[in-house]
Design a protein around this motif. Structure first.
Motif, mmCIF file in Angstrom:
data_model
loop_
_atom_site.group_PDB
_atom_site.id
_atom_site.type_symbol
_atom_site.label_atom_id
_atom_site.label_comp_id
_atom_site.label_asym_id
_atom_site.label_seq_id
_atom_site.Cartn_x
_atom_site.Cartn_y
_atom_site.Cartn_z
ATOM 1 N N HIS A 1 0.997 -0.751 -0.417
ATOM 2 C CA HIS A 1 -0.289 -0.289 0.736
ATOM 3 C C HIS A 1 0.725 1.160 -0.516
ATOM 4 N N ILE A 2 2.289 1.013 -0.187
ATOM 5 C CA ILE A 2 3.153 2.231 -0.615
ATOM 6 C C ILE A 2 4.516 1.562 -0.721
ATOM 7 N N ASN A 3 4.821 2.928 -1.714
ATOM 8 C CA ASN A 3 6.009 3.085 -2.576
ATOM 9 C C ASN A 3 7.246 4.049 -2.060
ATOM 10 N N PHE A 4 7.769 3.813 -1.591
ATOM 11 C CA PHE A 4 8.813 4.678 -0.904
ATOM 12 C C PHE A 4 9.745 5.287 -2.358
ATOM 13 N N GLY A 5 9.144 6.264 -2.849
ATOM 14 C CA GLY A 5 8.996 6.775 -4.428
ATOM 15 C C GLY A 5 7.855 7.946 -4.938
ATOM 16 N N PRO A 6 8.110 8.960 -5.252
ATOM 17 C CA PRO A 6 9.708 8.975 -5.637
ATOM 18 C C PRO A 6 10.686 10.184 -5.574
ATOM 19 N N VAL A 7 12.393 9.696 -5.832
ATOM 20 C CA VAL A 7 13.080 10.253 -5.862
ATOM 21 C C VAL A 7 13.167 11.757 -6.017
ATOM 22 N N VAL A 8 13.358 12.619 -5.207
ATOM 23 C CA VAL A 8 13.280 14.295 -5.731
ATOM 24 C C VAL A 8 14.158 14.670 -5.309
ATOM 25 N N ASP A 9 15.628 14.465 -5.373
ATOM 26 C CA ASP A 9 16.839 14.558 -4.487
ATOM 27 C C ASP A 9 17.261 15.317 -5.849
ATOM 28 N N VAL A 10 17.689 15.842 -5.593
ATOM 29 C CA VAL A 10 18.309 17.388 -7.219
ATOM 30 C C VAL A 10 19.631 17.163 -7.553
ATOM 31 N N ASN A 11 19.947 16.086 -8.294
ATOM 32 C CA ASN A 11 20.841 15.069 -8.433
ATOM 33 C C ASN A 11 22.367 16.972 -9.299
ATOM 34 N N THR A 12 22.857 17.299 -8.332
ATOM 35 C CA THR A 12 23.756 18.231 -8.972
ATOM 36 C C THR A 12 25.241 18.149 -8.359
ATOM 37 N N ASN A 13 25.463 16.434 -8.384
ATOM 38 C CA ASN A 13 27.238 15.778 -7.658
ATOM 39 C C ASN A 13 26.844 15.056 -9.255
ATOM 40 N N PRO A 14 27.824 14.799 -9.823
ATOM 41 C CA PRO A 14 28.266 14.139 -10.555
ATOM 42 C C PRO A 14 28.698 12.925 -10.139
ATOM 43 N N ASP A 15 29.278 13.212 -8.931
ATOM 44 C CA ASP A 15 30.273 12.276 -8.178
ATOM 45 C C ASP A 15 29.919 11.336 -7.040
ATOM 46 N N ASN A 16 28.592 11.599 -6.998
ATOM 47 C CA ASN A 16 27.028 11.053 -6.307
ATOM 48 C C ASN A 16 27.148 9.958 -6.091
ATOM 49 N N PRO A 17 27.571 8.536 -5.147
ATOM 50 C CA PRO A 17 27.577 6.763 -6.154
ATOM 51 C C PRO A 17 26.781 6.658 -6.013
ATOM 52 N N ILE A 18 25.072 7.188 -4.994
ATOM 53 C CA ILE A 18 23.962 6.553 -4.597
ATOM 54 C C ILE A 18 22.731 7.215 -5.325
ATOM 55 N N ILE A 19 22.820 8.486 -5.542
ATOM 56 C CA ILE A 19 21.460 8.668 -6.299
ATOM 57 C C ILE A 19 21.586 8.462 -7.644
#
Length: 576
Positions: free
Chosen positions: A49-67
């Motif tokens: 009954h729930i989805n842990f989404g959406p991801v609304v992190d703003v991807n401003t770091n190309p070196d981000n290893p997890i987003i």
């Protein structure tokens, strides 16, 4: 359930939906809504009954290893709009959405599963970038928010308290300042980003005291419950705090219908989960393909995943069967900015699709092969090739048999045919089929029933179905072109190039070619006269030059810039 890109994220045998960044490349948000609705459909089949989404992190770091590609991109508004559409797609189906990872995990260079990442920006930047999508989703009615394990000094000065354990961040910022009244989840409490600060059980107490409603992946449930109970009894945490979370959880359960018992069907579950995913994948992949200008090359075509759907759709863009409609979801450098694209318009050539993509049935089209084999076996034709196309897409292609009855050569996909009577197939037949479907024509009726001009002639009793089947006894070919000419376009093109014209007096060509001025006009079929006229021009250079000049001037009269105003005036006078 954590199913950001569908239940395939957790279950084997289910086809994966594209990552969020592919959705971020879309110029419209409708497919993000369909994406959310599809995830909701899958979760309902499982009883979730729930989805842990959406991801609304703003991807401003190309070196981000997890987003990375879990984000819709680096543009704040695009991330927010796609996130809202995704969440609404689920929530309209009574599946709770969950915006994450608050207060923003997009600009980090480490993974909170392994350590505590730091977001070092000041409050002004946080408000403009990291927090902005969350505020927009709150205003749009997102059901829940997940708190990340982050060190954000501008929001929480005590380094022992990551964002998930911070009262300042969870209660003062999210609940009070940003006015969020929905469910609040911690990110998993077994992640290294939070486990190093306090011992098991104590972490849970701090998370609850901070204002979280649901604590995920507790590492010491019994210890945590005991500590929270003591804190409530001693008054360290007011009882109203517990009541608030309990009421919110119960209201959420009621909102998704958990007060009504519903059994889950497990028969053919994997098949049901996969139903329709392929078509949505193809549509999403095609809409995301982006064209970009470059300094060194004329242009490049960009897709966002090495999926089967992308591999099929990109060549269609390269060869002009489909257009590139996407936009760059992230800023790469100064040359390539988020939102950038160039529009590759499709050429007038056919692409390829699955029948269901254009509203047709694969099962019904499969019946064609049996009809072909039966026709060849009965000697109706030595061989044949059938191509079905709709909305500019080839959806079925089959070939069988031989070019002739005595040929040993097999017909293949690249076989060349002499095609005739195309107008009947592409125009007359579809219109008759449409009229039959609407009940306006019956193929068992006669031509005279529908065509007044045929009545009283030897064509009146011809059956419509016999005419369509080329078995009505009509003459197979009439050379109308020998006696008619609607307009002398070829002559006009020659005259525009200062070339005199020698023509017959059939049809509209006499309006273009003026005898004795721009060329010569002879009676239809008078080839001797036309030959004499050609000799005159070959021998008389002065007359030839005069005709050239007059031909050019005459052609200019028919220039579009001259003709269109005349038509506009005529239409205006007629309308008035």
């Amino acid at each position: 359930m954590d199913a950001e890109w569908g239940t395939a994220m957790r279950l084997k045998g289910v086809q994966k939906l594209p990552y969020a960044m592919t959705l971020g490349a879309h110029t419209k948000d409708t497919l993000s809504y369909q994406y959310g609705a599809e995830i909701a459909r899958q979760l309902k089949l499982l009883g979730a009954h729930i989805n842990f989404g959406p991801v609304v992190d703003v991807n401003t770091n190309p070196d981000n290893p997890i987003i990375g590609n879990r984000s819709f991109g680096s543009d704040v508004n695009n991330v927010a709009n796609k996130g809202i559409a995704y969440a609404r797609g689920m929530q309209d189906q009574k599946i709770l959405g969950c915006a994450k990872h608050f207060p923003g995990h997009g600009d980090t260079s480490s993974d909170s599963h392994k350590t505590l990442p730091t977001v070092a920006h000041g409050i002004e930047r946080l408000n403009q970038v990291e927090l902005a999508p969350f505020q927009k989703l709150i205003d749009a009615g997102v059901s829940s928010i997940m708190i990340a394990h982050l060190d954000v000094p501008a929001l929480e000065q005590d380094p022992k308290y990551p964002s998930s354990l911070s009262y300042k961040i969870v209660t003062e910022l999210l609940k009070e300042k940003m006015n969020f009244q929905g469910l609040i989840f911690t990110d998993a409490l077994n992640m290294a980003g939070v486990t190093k600060a306090f011992p098991n059980g104590e972490t849970d107490l701090k998370a609850f005291a901070a204002g979280n409603d649901v604590l995920l992946f507790s590492q010491a449930v019994d210890v945590a419950k005991a500590k929270i109970k003591v804190a409530l009894e001693k008054g360290d945490i007011p009882m109203e705090r517990l009541e608030e979370s309990v009421k919110k959880i119960l209201m959420a359960k009621y909102a998704v219908g958990l007060h009504q018992k519903e059994s889950i069907k497990t028969d053919h579950l994997i098949e049901s989960l996969n139903e329709g995913i392929d078509l949505l994948n193809r549509e999403i992949s095609e809409a995301a393909i982006t064209g970009l200008d470059t300094k060194d090359l004329k242009a490049i075509v960009l897709a966002y995943q090495n999926s089967e759907a992308a591999q099929e759709k990109v060549p269609e863009v390269l060869f002009g069967a489909s257009s590139a409609r996407g936009q760059l979801p992230v800023t790469v450098d100064k040359e390539w900015q988020a939102g950038q694209s160039i529009n590759y318009s499709a050429l007038q050539i056919l692409g390829f699709a699955k029948p269901e993509e254009v509203g047709m049935s694969s099962i019904k089209l499969q019946q064609i092969e049996g009809i072909m084999e039966d026709a060849i076996a009965k000697g109706v034709a030595p061989g044949m090739q059938v191509v079905v196309a709709r909305q500019g897409k080839v959806v079925y292609e089959k070939y069988a048999g031989h070019p002739t009855y005595d040929s040993g050569e097999d017909i293949g996909a690249d076989h060349i045919y002499d095609i005739a009577s195309v107008t009947k197939v592409t125009a007359t037949l579809p219109m008759v089929m449409k009229a039959v479907g609407e009940g306006k024509i019956k193929v068992d009726e006669t031509l005279g029933t529908y065509l007044a001009e045929a009545r009283g002639t030897n064509k009146a009793n011809l059956l419509i179905k016999d005419i369509l089947g080329h078995q009505a006894g009509l003459k197979s070919w009439i050379g109308f072109y020998k006696e008619t000419e609607s307009f002398g376009l070829a002559a006009l093109e020659a005259m525009a190039a200062s070339t005199p014209v020698i023509s017959s007096d059939v049809g509209g060509i006499t309006e273009v070619n003026i005898h004795g001025e721009t060329g010569f006009v002879s009676s239809m079929g008078d080839t001797q006269s036309m030959a004499k006229q050609a000799l005159i021009l070959l021998k008389d250079e002065r007359k030839l030059e005069q005709f050239k000049q007059q031909a050019r001037k005459r052609a200019e009269i028919f220039d579009l810039h001259q003709v269109i105003p005349i038509y506009e005036k005529l239409y205006a006078e007629t309308a008035s």
